[in-house]
Design a protein around this motif. Structure first.
Motif, PDB file in Angstrom:
ATOM      1  N   TYR A 158       7.572  -9.727   6.132  1.00  0.00           N
ATOM      2  CA  TYR A 158       7.557  -8.663   5.130  1.00  0.00           C
ATOM      3  C   TYR A 158       8.691  -7.690   5.453  1.00  0.00           C
ATOM      4  N   GLU A 186      -1.484  -3.473   5.549  1.00  0.00           N
ATOM      5  CA  GLU A 186      -2.074  -2.370   6.318  1.00  0.00           C
ATOM      6  C   GLU A 186      -1.046  -1.285   6.614  1.00  0.00           C
ATOM      7  N   ASN A 193       3.136  -9.304  -3.906  1.00  0.00           N
ATOM      8  CA  ASN A 193       2.085  -9.704  -2.977  1.00  0.00           C
ATOM      9  C   ASN A 193       0.726  -9.672  -3.656  1.00  0.00           C
ATOM     10  N   GLU A 194      -0.061 -10.693  -3.456  1.00  0.00           N
ATOM     11  CA  GLU A 194      -1.468 -10.739  -3.892  1.00  0.00           C
ATOM     12  C   GLU A 194      -1.751  -9.844  -5.094  1.00  0.00           C
ATOM     13  N   ASN A 210       1.721 -15.429  -3.176  1.00  0.00           N
ATOM     14  CA  ASN A 210       0.475 -15.569  -2.401  1.00  0.00           C
ATOM     15  C   ASN A 210      -0.703 -15.012  -3.180  1.00  0.00           C
ATOM     16  N   PHE A 235     -13.042  -9.764   8.550  1.00  0.00           N
ATOM     17  CA  PHE A 235     -12.354  -8.795   9.425  1.00  0.00           C
ATOM     18  C   PHE A 235     -13.284  -7.983  10.320  1.00  0.00           C
ATOM     19  N   SER A 257      -7.225  -7.221  11.160  1.00  0.00           N
ATOM     20  CA  SER A 257      -6.845  -5.825  11.335  1.00  0.00           C
ATOM     21  C   SER A 257      -8.093  -5.044  11.734  1.00  0.00           C
ATOM     22  N   TYR A 295      -1.102  -2.587  15.840  1.00  0.00           N
ATOM     23  CA  TYR A 295      -1.279  -3.681  14.876  1.00  0.00           C
ATOM     24  C   TYR A 295      -1.236  -4.987  15.665  1.00  0.00           C
TER      25      TYR A 295
HETATM   26  C1  GAL Z   1      -3.750  -9.849   2.761  1.00  0.00           C
HETATM   27  C2  GAL Z   1      -2.426  -9.153   2.472  1.00  0.00           C
HETATM   28  C3  GAL Z   1      -1.705  -8.822   3.764  1.00  0.00           C
HETATM   29  C4  GAL Z   1      -2.636  -8.176   4.739  1.00  0.00           C
HETATM   30  C5  GAL Z   1      -3.855  -9.042   4.953  1.00  0.00           C
HETATM   31  C6  GAL Z   1      -4.883  -8.470   5.875  1.00  0.00           C
HETATM   32  O1  GAL Z   1      -4.567  -9.800   1.676  1.00  0.00           O
HETATM   33  O2  GAL Z   1      -1.615  -9.953   1.672  1.00  0.00           O
HETATM   34  O3  GAL Z   1      -0.628  -7.984   3.487  1.00  0.00           O
HETATM   35  O4  GAL Z   1      -3.006  -6.955   4.229  1.00  0.00           O
HETATM   36  O5  GAL Z   1      -4.496  -9.227   3.746  1.00  0.00           O
HETATM   37  O6  GAL Z   1      -4.372  -8.221   7.108  1.00  0.00           O
END
Ligand code: GAL
Length: 998
Positions: free
Chosen positions: A71, A117, A175-176, A207, A234, A272, A332
């Motif tokens: 990224y 994050e 992104n997403e 993605n 998570f 995370s 991180y």
């Molecule tokens: C995904 C996202 C990433 C990151 C990850 C969780 O959904 O594309 O950027 O946030 O979740 O760590």
């Protein structure tokens, strides 16, 4: 008849704008070679020392990966309108150069929205206040806002595409997201048009956040679609509780994009972690996603026929400064394979075992998904084993991927045999050993008719394959297995066997059939051993732990080839090296007689090399290694070498100073100096804002920091009023994001602190609404001033449904004076705000608006002469609520060829009501919230630290409650020492200068 869906994909396929990156329904085809992309995510902005990037890249390469996914951060690169800055840690060119040197492809993911994050999910803070339209849509002003950044990305990336001899093979769009409404889809189409109107020719990818079917077809559809998967979720606070596998990804891919290869742009490789006392820290995340998770879940990705897989994160790094999103702390680390400190974890071993198998297994690059237990595959003698069968349509190689049917069970212990059809006929394997075993959370690939080297074949193996290939014209197979289990391989042996071809260990049985020889390894074999050694073949075996001490570095191809470091494209030459903590590199001189190895050692080890027979001399980091003739080499045919590696430095003798000699200065003159003059501050008099969440109460004035250029870090507010003596209390609603705090004073009298909340459940109380009682004796006649010091924990990420939620109302959302009226509100954040911030090296997200930060006290070289001596562990004078700066310096003297991992640690118990901003040589490398936790340890790398010279650490200590002992015990610790490292780490720590600060 061709279905519409297939036709569409065929058209997309033929639309690929470079022949260097093509794809079919199986894999990418890079420069004509079928390639299984096995990638790791790495954010260079989270390691702000470019000369350490090669360390991460070399480690990823050594793990067997062939790609990194990166990224980039719009907020850092494009900190103000019209400013696009690729200098220092924001640069991409050194990343591209070093990726190429390591032989890694790059998938670039520039956003502009990245989530990750990070604050505002990467969107530049200025855009969150200046854009009136909706972020991440086709709105004109948002489109104008991302142009400069994306053009900048295009300019630096285009010359580094594979088609120009560079490493970049794909670029991700945003992104997403969700393809509806149409404004989202058209935003994607706008981004795609920007790339298509540029020299970017590599495929554009996307993605999807799971099985959501966005951007496969229709407006904004990309060239290669993929889906992200975080199947374990998570929650690191219960790290041994697993989520059962749902095994329908293959079907989804078959349904939605069967003519594209199956791409996982993000597959969970950690988690995370959020602020708050229920968080156990990243070691718990590393358990949640540990080697057993990698075994079961990664092999499920293989079983789903995923052929481009990126692990998020492979190295997480540090969310230093104001990088984090509001609910996340400074580290991180992510529980990734490589720790934040850059040390390798046990997850790295499993990553390497898996990735080297994939690199070795050309038969596996192209497989059809045949069936699995849930669709009627019935090959196992025990239904408790769940089997998926993949088959190479060209070679007939078969891959049976086995796991527990009850995938989350840690205790189930399953044994089974498999009924397989092979070129040697129908077999029930293992044929001699009792069974194949799965110990609880374990998954395995059992191969049949697996070819290796130039002409060898494994008929079947219940042992796992670590490495298969050709070294010096011999076919090499290196098998491994769990030492508590039995394993068996049946294969066709070739060549003239040597005297060590019959293993002597009683744990190994050899059964000679007419064409098939079977080696059965009994439980309890904990060693590295040769199973067979001939002039044409070498078959090796080790238990799983021992095999992880081996490496398979490439030997680069012709110097003239830009792709000389890329497996299968620039070189097919590799060697095996056993023993060292890390092998970074192997090279042969032109005669083939000198083998130079480079890498890292933690301690002295035995070195085992399997390489070309021409090698006469082996060097390690430039030093000649003497052969150890007392040890039998793995092969008597030649090409193997055994020696001892020792340390040249006394790495155990490295001394780390204690942090003493602190100097102290108050940093709240706004409160403590009755004559403080805020006339140079910004008058907060706007009555309109683009931030959708409007003030709750007040008089129409907007008190959001970002609207005045102060979008991150500590922001101070001064509300003036003329007292009538009737003012009784004040209400303030303050928004700083989760886990924030704001302390409030009237004149020099502390009123209270508002605490934003944080528990592990997210999205709780990112703002407060509190009443502050005004003590009568706090009022003075004439001008009275309310000072609010507020922490900004970062802006929100956006959600699919509300792309504008990154426009976060950080500041004061409500103000009301009971018995009086506010006059002017003044605001001050970092000097210059986003338009004119001073520190271009450390960037916009480094400093905040405390008086000391504005004056540059946090920078090295600032003189503390005249400051009082006071130890940090004494807290603020008089146990008052307030904010003070503590500064000290210390020297380091760490030898050059040593990689030492240091960290700053707050060692008093958790719970004291303070927060601290820790600056190391000017970089804000840690935010500590002592009453919340969990983070107390802050790794800081060489490059930020000067390892051979003087260093400055400055701590802004904010005591949030008076009369409570606050005793921060900050210590520097040595967490790891290795001889080796990348060396020559550059320090770029501009020192204090009065310019703009006085
Ligand atoms: C995904 C996202 C990433 C990151 C990850 C969780 O959904 O594309 O950027 O946030 O979740 O760590």
């Amino acid at each position: 008849m061709v279905s519409a869906r297939t036709l569409h994909s065929v058209i997309r396929n033929s639309e690929t704008r470079t022949d260097d990156v093509r794809f079919d329904n199986y894999t990418l085809i890079l420069k004509g070679r079928r390639t299984f992309i096995y990638s790791g995510e790495f954010h260079t902005f989270r390691l702000p020392v470019p000369s350490l990037w090669p360390d991460i890249l070399q480690k990823a390469k050594a793990a067997g990966l062939n790609c990194i996914s990166v990224y980039t951060h719009m907020g850092l690169i494009n900190p103000a309108p019209g400013v696009v800055d690729f200098n220092g840690f924001r640069a991409l060119q050194p990343l591209f150069d070093e990726a190429k040197a390591a032989g890694l492809w790059v998938i670039l993911r520039p956003g502009p929205y990245i989530n990750a994050e990070t604050t505002a999910g990467g969107i530049a803070h200025w855009a969150t206040t200046e854009v009136a339209g909706t972020l991440r849509t086709n709105d004109t002003d948002w489109k104008a806002a991302w142009q400069g950044y994306i053009q900048g990305i295009i300019n630096v990336t285009a010359p580094n595409q594979i088609s120009n001899g560079g490493p970049v093979i794909a670029v991700q769009i945003d992104n997403e997201y969700q393809q509806t409404p149409i404004s989202h889809a058209e935003y994607f189409a706008d981004l795609e048009a920007a790339y298509h109107d540029s020299p970017i020719v590599v495929p554009l990818t996307y993605n999807d956040p799971g099985q959501r079917r966005n951007f496969i077809n229709g407006t904004g559809a990309v060239d290669i679609y993929g889906l992200d998967a975080y199947p374990q979720h998570f929650d690191c606070s219960t790290p041994t509780v697993w989520v059962p596998i749902t095994a329908n990804d293959h079907q989804y891919h078959a349904d939605v994009n069967p003519s594209q290869p199956f791409y996982y742009p993000e597959f969970q490789a950690g988690a995370s972690d959020a602020w708050g006392p229920t968080s156990l820290g990243y070691d718990a995340c590393r358990i949640l996603t540990g080697p057993d998770f990698q075994s079961v879940f990664n092999l499920q990705v293989w079983a789903s026929n995923g052929k481009l897989v990126n692990f998020y994160m492979f190295y997480g790094g540090t969310s230093w400064g104001s990088i984090p999103v509001h609910d996340e702390y400074t580290s991180y680390d992510y529980g990734a394979s490589i720790r934040e400190s850059r040390e390798l974890s046990s997850k790295f071993d499993e990553a390497k075992r898996q990735a080297l198998f994939l690199r070795s297994s050309r038969d596996f690059y192209k497989t059809d998904w045949i069936a699995d237990t849930s669709t009627g595959l019935s090959v196992s003698t025990n239904p408790a084993a769940f089997i998926t069968l993949l088959k190479n349509p060209d070679t007939g190689a078969q891959f049976y991927i086995a796991r527990q049917n009850d995938s989350a069970s840690a205790t189930v212990f399953t044994t089974f045999k498999l009924n397989v059809s092979t070129s040697a006929g129908a077999l029930q394997i293992p044929t001699i050993a009792t069974a194949i075993t799965l110990n609880g959370r374990e998954s395995k690939v059992i191969v049949t008719d697996y070819s290796f080297g130039s002409s060898s074949k494994v008929v079947y193996s219940t042992a796992s394959i670590f490495f298969a290939g050709t070294i010096d014209k011999r076919d090499i197979l290196f098998l491994y297995g769990n030492s508590t289990q039995e394993h068996e391989v049946g294969l066709e042996l070739t060549g003239t066997p040597t005297k060590i071809s019959q293993p002597t260990s009683p744990k190994i049985r050899v059964t000679q059939g007419s064409s098939l020889t079977t080696f059965t390894v009994l439980a309890g074999l904990e060693a590295f051993t040769t199973l067979y050694d001939s002039d044409t073949q070498l078959i090796l075996y080790a238990d799983s732990a021992t095999v992880a001490t081996f490496w398979a570095p490439l030997v680069a191809g012709a110097a003239s080839d830009p792709f000389r470091n890329y497996w299968d494209i620039g070189t097919n030459q590799t060697i095996l090296v056993g023993g060292p903590y890390l092998v970074r590199n192997a090279s042969l001189d032109s005669t083939g007689q000198q083998l130079a190895l480079a890498g890292d050692l933690k301690e002295g080890v035995r070195l085992t090399v399997i390489g070309p027979r021409t090698v006469r001399q082996v060097t390690w980091n430039g030093n000649r290694v003497a052969p150890d003739t007392s040890i039998i080499a793995p092969s008597t045919v030649g090409g193997t070498f055994v020696g001892q590696l020792g340390l040249h430095n006394d790495i155990t003798g490295i001394k780390i100073p204690k942090l003493t000699g602190w100097k102290f200065q108050d940093t709240l003159p706004e409160v403590n100096d009755a004559n403080f003059d805020d006339s140079s501050w910004t008058l907060a008099n706007k009555t309109t804002t683009n931030i959708p969440l409007k003030p709750y109460y007040g008089d129409g004035r907007i008190l959001y920091g970002c609207d005045y250029g102060f979008c991150e870090g500590v922001v101070l507010w001064r509300g003036h009023f003329q007292s009538t003596g009737q003012e009784k209390s004040m209400n303030l609603s303050i928004n700083g994001g989760e886990a924030f705090a704001a302390s409030v004073w009237l004149n020099n009298v502390f009123l209270n602190t508002s605490f934003g909340n944080s528990t592990h459940a997210r999205n709780i109380r990112e703002e407060t609404d509190d009443k502050f009682i005004i003590p009568v004796d706090a009022l003075r006649s004439g001008d009275n001033i309310v000072t609010v010091a507020q922490d900004n924990m970062g802006l929100n990420e956006t959600t699919n449904l509300d792309p504008n939620s990154s426009k976060s109302p950080r500041g004061i959302r409500g103000f009301k004076l009971e018995g009086g009226t506010f006059g002017d509100w003044k605001v001050q954040g970092k000097v210059g705000g986003y338009l004119g911030f001073l520190d271009k090296t450390r960037g916009i997200l480094n400093e905040g608006g405390l008086f000391g930060e504005r004056k540059g006290w946090h920078l090295p070289g600032f003189s503390t002469a005249g400051w009082q001596k006071r130890d940090l562990s004494q807290g603020l004078p008089g146990q008052k609520a307030g904010i003070g700066f503590f500064i000290t310096t210390f020297n380091l003297n760490i030898p050059r060829d040593v990689d030492a991992m240091l960290s700053f640690n707050f060692e008093e118990p958790l719970g004291q009501p303070y927060r601290a901003y820790m600056f190391v040589n000017g970089w804000m490398m840690g935010k500590r919230i002592a009453n919340l936790g969990p983070q107390a340890k802050f790794p800081v790398h060489e490059g930020i630290l000067n390892y051979r010279g003087s260093n400055t650490v400055a701590v802004a200590l904010w005591a949030m409650t008076p009369d409570v002992p606050i005793t921060p015990n900050l210590q520097l610790r040595l967490d790891g020492v290795y001889e080796g490292g990348v060396g020559n780490v550059q320090v770029d720590n501009p020192v204090w200068s009065p310019q703009g600060r006085e």
